[in-house]
Design an enzyme around this catalytic site. Structure first.
Site, PDB file in Angstrom:
ATOM      1  N   GLU A 167     -10.446  -1.920 -41.282  1.00  0.00           N
ATOM      2  CA  GLU A 167     -10.833  -2.740 -40.080  1.00  0.00           C
ATOM      3  C   GLU A 167     -11.576  -3.045 -39.019  1.00  0.00           C
ATOM      4  O   GLU A 167     -12.526  -2.801 -39.111  1.00  0.00           O
ATOM      5  CB  GLU A 167      -9.970  -2.066 -38.996  1.00  0.00           C
ATOM      6  CG  GLU A 167      -8.336  -2.414 -39.198  1.00  0.00           C
ATOM      7  CD  GLU A 167      -7.248  -2.042 -38.417  1.00  0.00           C
ATOM      8  OE1 GLU A 167      -5.558  -1.852 -38.530  1.00  0.00           O
ATOM      9  OE2 GLU A 167      -7.855  -1.188 -37.068  1.00  0.00           O
ATOM     10  N   GLU A 201      -4.371  -7.505 -44.879  1.00  0.00           N
ATOM     11  CA  GLU A 201      -3.337  -8.524 -44.915  1.00  0.00           C
ATOM     12  C   GLU A 201      -4.284  -9.881 -45.962  1.00  0.00           C
ATOM     13  O   GLU A 201      -3.973 -10.723 -46.501  1.00  0.00           O
ATOM     14  CB  GLU A 201      -4.670  -8.943 -43.653  1.00  0.00           C
ATOM     15  CG  GLU A 201      -4.010  -9.159 -42.093  1.00  0.00           C
ATOM     16  CD  GLU A 201      -4.604  -8.723 -40.553  1.00  0.00           C
ATOM     17  OE1 GLU A 201      -4.627 -10.284 -40.526  1.00  0.00           O
ATOM     18  OE2 GLU A 201      -5.593  -8.105 -40.700  1.00  0.00           O
ATOM     19  N   ASP A 211     -12.328   0.096 -38.110  1.00  0.00           N
ATOM     20  CA  ASP A 211     -11.638   1.535 -37.846  1.00  0.00           C
ATOM     21  C   ASP A 211     -10.838   1.360 -39.418  1.00  0.00           C
ATOM     22  O   ASP A 211      -9.669   0.936 -39.366  1.00  0.00           O
ATOM     23  CB  ASP A 211     -10.705   0.353 -36.658  1.00  0.00           C
ATOM     24  CG  ASP A 211      -9.118   1.396 -36.496  1.00  0.00           C
ATOM     25  OD1 ASP A 211      -9.602   2.515 -37.097  1.00  0.00           O
ATOM     26  OD2 ASP A 211      -8.244   1.471 -36.104  1.00  0.00           O
ATOM     27  N   GLN A 216      -0.143   5.948 -42.614  1.00  0.00           N
ATOM     28  CA  GLN A 216       0.250   5.231 -41.306  1.00  0.00           C
ATOM     29  C   GLN A 216       1.327   4.705 -41.300  1.00  0.00           C
ATOM     30  O   GLN A 216       2.755   5.044 -39.954  1.00  0.00           O
ATOM     31  CB  GLN A 216      -0.301   3.912 -40.677  1.00  0.00           C
ATOM     32  CG  GLN A 216      -0.995   3.168 -39.204  1.00  0.00           C
ATOM     33  CD  GLN A 216      -1.209   1.791 -39.406  1.00  0.00           C
ATOM     34  OE1 GLN A 216      -2.242   1.973 -40.680  1.00  0.00           O
ATOM     35  NE2 GLN A 216      -1.006   0.846 -38.219  1.00  0.00           N
ATOM     36  N   HIS A 223      -3.954 -10.889 -36.133  1.00  0.00           N
ATOM     37  CA  HIS A 223      -4.157  -9.881 -37.163  1.00  0.00           C
ATOM     38  C   HIS A 223      -2.668  -9.551 -36.509  1.00  0.00           C
ATOM     39  O   HIS A 223      -1.717  -9.005 -38.057  1.00  0.00           O
ATOM     40  CB  HIS A 223      -4.423  -9.437 -36.899  1.00  0.00           C
ATOM     41  CG  HIS A 223      -4.627  -7.411 -37.062  1.00  0.00           C
ATOM     42  ND1 HIS A 223      -4.802  -6.938 -38.565  1.00  0.00           N
ATOM     43  CD2 HIS A 223      -4.544  -6.433 -36.812  1.00  0.00           C
ATOM     44  CE1 HIS A 223      -4.664  -6.273 -39.004  1.00  0.00           C
ATOM     45  NE2 HIS A 223      -4.422  -5.500 -37.759  1.00  0.00           N
TER      46      HIS A 223
END
Length: 417
Positions: A197, A364, A231, A238, A131
């Site tokens: 997440e 991702e 999460d 961010q 990750h």
């Protein structure tokens, strides 16, 4: 053997016995243990047991379990957790206890599940090399994917404990500042790059004094159990805020956890060696050597995770691929003398593997929106839209070929306010 009518392969059989907090119509929340498709009202069984089944000289489990959170039980420490598990196993296997115990088994369909603990402090780590490398390639394509410190210490950030919510709670799309690289100035509004997440969360019990630290070999005394953890992440908020102090508003709006806390005792058979750490960590993070029969003090977990997006399974990450172990994370969290308290929670960071089908975030999976994901209904997604629902599931191997279930961690997206 058990007096319960319970299939041997049930993921919530006697090999599991996870804890949660539940209520029924007209009653107050209290601690329960999931057994098959029922919840055992353990405070009532313990109340009987103090006089009838031999726990009168042990910890006052009734007082701990009749509370609306696991925190009083977590405060009792490892010996009490072990005693409780052994006693519950005896109660549910010996037919002599059936008559007085069966009335306190409540069908799962009749209960409401609550947040299982009052979260004391919440820390989220960044423990997957896959990750971290993927995110580095996306955010810093002209630099090394991993920062220089990444393989020397478990990187983490302090989150907001007050916005940890139980599975089934809706998530309101967060609003804040965002600035794309091509924008001249930041703008304010709802996040347009809302993400997940997929993680495991580790529930901490016992306590330490400020100035003390938890040694790696003592981590088991404090690692009570494991939950599924989502999460939720606003990637545009961010990206604008995280330099130089890391995540803030892009993470603090909501963190979902599953209602059942699977104990680390139930996961003994799922312990595996770490995939390998190079360079060797500093001594306080250096676990004992793994053998064929013992994964060592810095153990990983063979937990299989599934990520479902609007009914389509889009990823199956494997926790055993994680670089840093939960014991190392706890040791590092406290090495500066930071105290730990009953109800502390720390997340593993996104669980991702080497293949696209094992990536634990939509950042991702879609490679920052350049490779949208096609769902079974034909729709395409890069990030979450209002009305989307995400479900995390997981299981792990148990003793004697059994399976340990974690249940689900579910959340749906509501429009920004």
């Amino acid at each position: 053997m058990t007096w319960l009518d319970l299939p041997a392969d049930h993921p919530f059989g006697l090999h599991n016995l996870p804890y949660g907090v539940f209520s029924t119509a007209g009653t107050e929340p209290r601690v329960g243990v999931r057994v098959g498709d029922h919840v055992l009202d353990v405070s009532e069984v313990a109340r009987i047991g103090r006089d009838a089944v031999g726990v009168g000289d042990g910890p006052d489990l009734t007082a701990a379990w009749e509370r609306p959170s696991l925190n009083p039980f977590l405060a009792l420490g490892r010996d009490a957790w072990t005693t409780a598990r052994e006693w519950l196993t005896a109660v549910l296997t010996d037919a002599v206890h059936e008559e007085r115990t069966r009335p306190h088994l409540v069908p799962l369909a009749d209960v409401t599940m609550h947040l299982p603990l009052e979260v004391a402090d919440y820390v989220d780590f960044y423990a997957s090399e896959h990750h971290a490398s993927n995110v580095g390639r996306i955010f810093r394509p002209d630099s090394e994917p991993l920062t220089p410190n990444w393989k020397h210490l478990p990187i983490g950030y302090h989150g907001r404990s007050g916005t940890v919510v139980v599975s089934g709670s809706d998530v309101v799309r967060p609003t804040g500042q965002r600035k794309a690289p091509t924008d001249a100035a930041p703008t304010f509004g709802p996040s347009a790059r809302l993400d997940i997440e997929a993680e495991l969360g580790f529930v901490v019990g016992g306590s330490t004094a400020r100035g003390d630290r938890v040694a790696l070999e003592d981590a088991d005394d404090h690692l009570f159990g494991v939950v599924l953890l989502n999460d939720w992440s606003a990637r545009d908020l961010q990206a604008w805020e995280y330099v130089p102090l890391g995540p803030f508003l892009g993470k603090s709006f909501a963190t979902s956890i599953s209602p059942w806390v699977v104990t680390t005792d139930a996961l003994r058979a799922a312990r595996v060696p770490l995939p390998g750490q190079d360079p060797e960590p500093l001594p306080y993070l250096r676990g004992s050597d793994a053998t064929a029969d013992d994964p060592g003090t810095a153990w990983g977990l063979d937990v299989h995770v599934e990520v479902e997006w609007n009914g389509t399974v889009v990823s199956r990450p494997e926790y055993r691929d994680m670089y840093w172990s939960p014991a190392q994370m706890l040791a590092h969290l406290s090495v500066n003398g930071a105290s730990v308290r009953p109800g502390d929670l720390f997340g593993s960071g996104t669980i991702s593997g080497p293949g696209k089908d094992t990536r634990g975030s939509f950042l991702e999976l879609s490679w920052s929106g350049r490779e949208p994901v096609t769902l079974e209904d034909g729709s395409q997604r890069s990030f979450l839209e209002d009305g989307d629902t995400v479900v995390l599931r997981a299981n792990a191997p148990g003793p004697d070929g059994s399976v340990i279930g974690f249940g689900e961690c579910v959340g749906s997206i509501l429009p920004a306010r």
